[in-house]
Each structure stands twice: as structure tokens, then as C-alpha cells.
Design a protein around this motif. Sequence first.
Motif, PDB file in Angstrom:
ATOM      1  N   GLY A   1     -65.606  10.045 -46.009  1.00 23.88           N
ATOM      2  CA  GLY A   1     -64.869   8.819 -46.318  1.00 23.88           C
ATOM      3  C   GLY A   1     -63.388   9.081 -46.490  1.00 23.88           C
ATOM      4  N   VAL A   2     -63.056  10.128 -47.240  1.00 25.48           N
ATOM      5  CA  VAL A   2     -61.646  10.478 -47.458  1.00 25.48           C
ATOM      6  C   VAL A   2     -61.004  10.902 -46.144  1.00 25.48           C
ATOM      7  N   GLY A   3     -61.726  11.698 -45.350  1.00 25.96           N
ATOM      8  CA  GLY A   3     -61.193  12.128 -44.052  1.00 25.96           C
ATOM      9  C   GLY A   3     -60.924  10.950 -43.137  1.00 25.96           C
ATOM     10  N   ALA A   4     -61.865  10.015 -43.084  1.00 27.44           N
ATOM     11  CA  ALA A   4     -61.705   8.832 -42.235  1.00 27.44           C
ATOM     12  C   ALA A   4     -60.531   7.974 -42.710  1.00 27.44           C
ATOM     13  N   ALA A   5     -60.409   7.808 -44.027  1.00 29.69           N
ATOM     14  CA  ALA A   5     -59.305   7.013 -44.583  1.00 29.69           C
ATOM     15  C   ALA A   5     -57.953   7.660 -44.288  1.00 29.69           C
ATOM     16  N   LYS A   6     -57.879   8.971 -44.460  1.00 32.45           N
ATOM     17  CA  LYS A   6     -56.615   9.680 -44.189  1.00 32.45           C
ATOM     18  C   LYS A   6     -56.222   9.575 -42.721  1.00 32.45           C
ATOM     19  N   ASN A   7     -57.217   9.635 -41.830  1.00 30.79           N
ATOM     20  CA  ASN A   7     -56.918   9.491 -40.404  1.00 30.79           C
ATOM     21  C   ASN A   7     -56.338   8.106 -40.091  1.00 30.79           C
ATOM     22  N   VAL A   8     -56.886   7.075 -40.743  1.00 29.28           N
ATOM     23  CA  VAL A   8     -56.350   5.717 -40.564  1.00 29.28           C
ATOM     24  C   VAL A   8     -54.878   5.679 -40.999  1.00 29.28           C
ATOM     25  N   LEU A   9     -54.639   6.209 -42.185  1.00 26.07           N
ATOM     26  CA  LEU A   9     -53.275   6.172 -42.738  1.00 26.07           C
ATOM     27  C   LEU A   9     -52.305   6.974 -41.877  1.00 26.07           C
ATOM     28  N   ASP A  10     -52.742   8.126 -41.372  1.00 24.68           N
ATOM     29  CA  ASP A  10     -51.872   8.968 -40.542  1.00 24.68           C
ATOM     30  C   ASP A  10     -51.482   8.259 -39.265  1.00 24.68           C
ATOM     31  N   VAL A  11     -52.446   7.645 -38.599  1.00 19.53           N
ATOM     32  CA  VAL A  11     -52.170   6.966 -37.325  1.00 19.53           C
ATOM     33  C   VAL A  11     -51.232   5.767 -37.546  1.00 19.53           C
ATOM     34  N   LEU A  12     -51.532   4.980 -38.571  1.00 20.00           N
ATOM     35  CA  LEU A  12     -50.713   3.787 -38.830  1.00 20.00           C
ATOM     36  C   LEU A  12     -49.302   4.175 -39.277  1.00 20.00           C
ATOM     37  N   ALA A  13     -49.175   5.263 -40.035  1.00 25.79           N
ATOM     38  CA  ALA A  13     -47.839   5.738 -40.455  1.00 25.79           C
ATOM     39  C   ALA A  13     -47.035   6.194 -39.255  1.00 25.79           C
ATOM     40  N   ALA A  14     -47.709   6.898 -38.325  1.00 22.41           N
ATOM     41  CA  ALA A  14     -47.017   7.372 -37.121  1.00 22.41           C
ATOM     42  C   ALA A  14     -46.567   6.215 -36.258  1.00 22.41           C
TER      43      ALA A  14
ATOM     44  N   PRO B   1     -65.670   5.717 -53.354  1.00 22.93           N
ATOM     45  CA  PRO B   1     -64.550   5.219 -54.167  1.00 22.93           C
ATOM     46  C   PRO B   1     -63.255   5.999 -53.913  1.00 22.93           C
ATOM     47  N   GLN B   2     -63.391   7.305 -53.660  1.00 20.41           N
ATOM     48  CA  GLN B   2     -62.199   8.130 -53.404  1.00 20.41           C
ATOM     49  C   GLN B   2     -61.499   7.699 -52.116  1.00 20.41           C
ATOM     50  N   ALA B   3     -62.283   7.241 -51.134  1.00 20.13           N
ATOM     51  CA  ALA B   3     -61.716   6.744 -49.884  1.00 20.13           C
ATOM     52  C   ALA B   3     -61.083   5.372 -50.094  1.00 20.13           C
ATOM     53  N   LEU B   4     -61.791   4.522 -50.845  1.00 22.05           N
ATOM     54  CA  LEU B   4     -61.262   3.174 -51.114  1.00 22.05           C
ATOM     55  C   LEU B   4     -59.939   3.235 -51.865  1.00 22.05           C
ATOM     56  N   ALA B   5     -59.791   4.233 -52.733  1.00 21.54           N
ATOM     57  CA  ALA B   5     -58.540   4.372 -53.487  1.00 21.54           C
ATOM     58  C   ALA B   5     -57.368   4.604 -52.543  1.00 21.54           C
ATOM     59  N   LEU B   6     -57.616   5.313 -51.441  1.00 20.97           N
ATOM     60  CA  LEU B   6     -56.550   5.554 -50.462  1.00 20.97           C
ATOM     61  C   LEU B   6     -56.225   4.301 -49.652  1.00 20.97           C
ATOM     62  N   LEU B   7     -57.192   3.383 -49.595  1.00 24.31           N
ATOM     63  CA  LEU B   7     -57.057   2.185 -48.756  1.00 24.31           C
ATOM     64  C   LEU B   7     -56.745   0.940 -49.585  1.00 24.31           C
ATOM     65  N   ASP B   8     -56.108   1.159 -50.715  1.00 19.63           N
ATOM     66  CA  ASP B   8     -55.844   0.071 -51.661  1.00 19.63           C
ATOM     67  C   ASP B   8     -54.990  -1.041 -51.066  1.00 19.63           C
ATOM     68  N   ASP B   9     -54.176  -0.708 -50.062  1.00 20.96           N
ATOM     69  CA  ASP B   9     -53.281  -1.706 -49.472  1.00 20.96           C
ATOM     70  C   ASP B   9     -53.968  -2.549 -48.409  1.00 20.96           C
ATOM     71  N   PHE B  10     -55.235  -2.279 -48.130  1.00 20.24           N
ATOM     72  CA  PHE B  10     -55.941  -3.000 -47.074  1.00 20.24           C
ATOM     73  C   PHE B  10     -56.994  -3.941 -47.648  1.00 20.24           C
ATOM     74  N   GLU B  11     -57.284  -4.968 -46.887  1.00 18.66           N
ATOM     75  CA  GLU B  11     -58.447  -5.806 -47.173  1.00 18.66           C
ATOM     76  C   GLU B  11     -59.628  -5.148 -46.455  1.00 18.66           C
ATOM     77  N   VAL B  12     -60.508  -4.509 -47.214  1.00 17.54           N
ATOM     78  CA  VAL B  12     -61.632  -3.776 -46.617  1.00 17.54           C
ATOM     79  C   VAL B  12     -62.820  -4.730 -46.444  1.00 17.54           C
ATOM     80  N   VAL B  13     -63.303  -4.823 -45.206  1.00 20.00           N
ATOM     81  CA  VAL B  13     -64.405  -5.732 -44.866  1.00 20.00           C
ATOM     82  C   VAL B  13     -65.590  -4.889 -44.407  1.00 20.00           C
TER      83      VAL B  13
ATOM     84  N   SER C   1     -74.084  13.958 -51.102  1.00 13.59           N
ATOM     85  CA  SER C   1     -73.084  13.274 -51.931  1.00 13.59           C
ATOM     86  C   SER C   1     -71.683  13.807 -51.653  1.00 13.59           C
ATOM     87  N   ASP C   2     -71.574  15.119 -51.469  1.00 24.49           N
ATOM     88  CA  ASP C   2     -70.261  15.721 -51.210  1.00 24.49           C
ATOM     89  C   ASP C   2     -69.724  15.309 -49.845  1.00 24.49           C
TER      90      ASP C   2
END
Length: 309
Positions: free
Chosen positions: A293-306, A16-28, A286-287
Amino acid sequence: MSGRRALIVTGADLAPQALALLDDFEVVYAGKTPQEADLVALCKQHDPVAIIVRYGKVGAAVMDAAPSLRVISKHGSGTDTIDKDAAKARGIEVRAAAGANAAAVAEQALALLLACAKSVVQLDARMHAGHWDKATHKSVELHGRTIGLVGLGAIGQRFARMCDAMGMKVIGFDPFAQNLPSTIRSVDLATLWRESDAISLHCPLTPENRNLVNAQTLQATKRGVILVNTARGGLVDEAALLDAVRSGQVMAAGLDSFAVEPMAAPHPFHGVPNIVLSPHIGGVTSDAYVNMGVGAAKNVLDVLAAAHA
């Protein structure tokens, strides 16, 4: 179709913490065991800008089915299931959530090392069968012994600290590691095979190091060495390891990764008492699930922002 950009997860869920970062995407979600044909179909349907890789492989056919794809982000640290050459040729960035599961995998490596040195599994089975082997059994004491680490990234260095804390001498091989702590003595592979009482693998799988542990390298080790692998199964020639365990050249092996996963049944390792097995769950806590998930989501956001900068 919504107006949002699509992101495919090659798995059935994301923290859920990763999904919160990806709120602007349609996650499939592609499901727990996605095959190449499934991923190609999903890419053609959704044209994702990003793929988060949990299970399965992502090759050229998947990339070609997604013309908008900009980033492939691994839910973890090992990117060997992603065709990096194909991605580079198409201008697609490949990122890993480096270090996100370091604590979890290092702890699993320690558990397997101790299980091998202390015969935990065999003694447990004997006790449950009503035996009391105190008069006949001697464990291996790790204090003062030398552990050789192949790979000194986040996981390898964390595991090194654990071994140092137990009073082990730590040597390591990693051509890319810099600024190593004084507790790790950097050596070449020949020295590592020769001097180690136990060897633990913590490197990525590459075409160059496939079957790094083979009949020749195992013969170069001390007789009675312990081998631990929480990295990638392809680093070990499994037939050669089995021969070495049976001959006593390898005292015991603790394995969390295998050449083919899930491991086929029956498998030559099944029923071999000095081989301790776990189903590639070193990074599954669990940790770590949240961290990866958060690391993977942040990497997506970083690349797309760049890309939009």
C-alpha cells in the motif's frame, strides 16, 4: 464532490499508512471484486488522476473513462492485469510496488518447496487418519540438490538466498538481471530445465512467456522434478502439468497461482495428492499489505509530482 483530486482503489481497503500519504486525495473504493463496467462507471463519475490496482483488470475502456488519469499504480509487483500498451498510448504511467511483498512471496515459495519435498500435506492427512508411515516413507533431501529459478528480481533473489542457506545449488534464468551474487549461476532456459531438481517461477507474465512450463519443457526436465509457482498461473500449461504429475515426470507441484482465479470448482487439480495448493496468498501478509500500500501510494505521488515539476 470535494475539491480534491480523486484516486480510485480497485479493492475495498488500503493500509492506514498508505492512506496517510494520500490525505490530499478523495479516495474511492471499487470493492473486492470490481468488474470493468464498475470501474468505467466510477471513472466517469470521479475522473481520477490515479488508480491503485488491487483486484480486477484495468484496460483501455477504463482509461478512456478517466481523461485526467496520469498514473496506474499496482498494489504489488505484477502488472499483467493492466493494459500497458493502452496506458502508454494515452501517456499514462504504470508503476509497480516492486519488492514490497518480496519477503512474503519468497517465504511462501519456500513453504511450498518444503511441503513438496517432505510430503508435509500427505503425511499430515495420513497421521490424522491414524497411520504411522515411518517404515515406508522417504522424503527428498534438498541439501546438495539444484534449484532453478526463472526470474531473478527482488523475490527470486531473496528466495535464492534461502535455498543457498539450505545448501542447495542455485541456477537462474533472467535476461534482465544484472550484478547477480556469486551464489547464483546464470544459465539459459535449456540448461535450467535439464539440470534442476526443483524449479521455482518468479517472473512476470508476458505474451512471450505464457505457458512457459508446458508438455515440451516438462519433458526436458529431470524425472521427478519439483515445480513451485508463486508468480502467475498463466506461466504454466495446467493440463500438461497434471499429465506430468500423474506420470511421475513431476514428483510434486506447489502452486499459489492459477490460470483462472478464483480457481474453478471442481478443478482437475482437486484431489491430486502430489499437487499442493494455496489461493494466491503468497504476498498476503500483514507486513506486505502495508508495504504494498505504501509503495503504491508513493508511486502515485512520485508520478504526479514529476508531472507538475
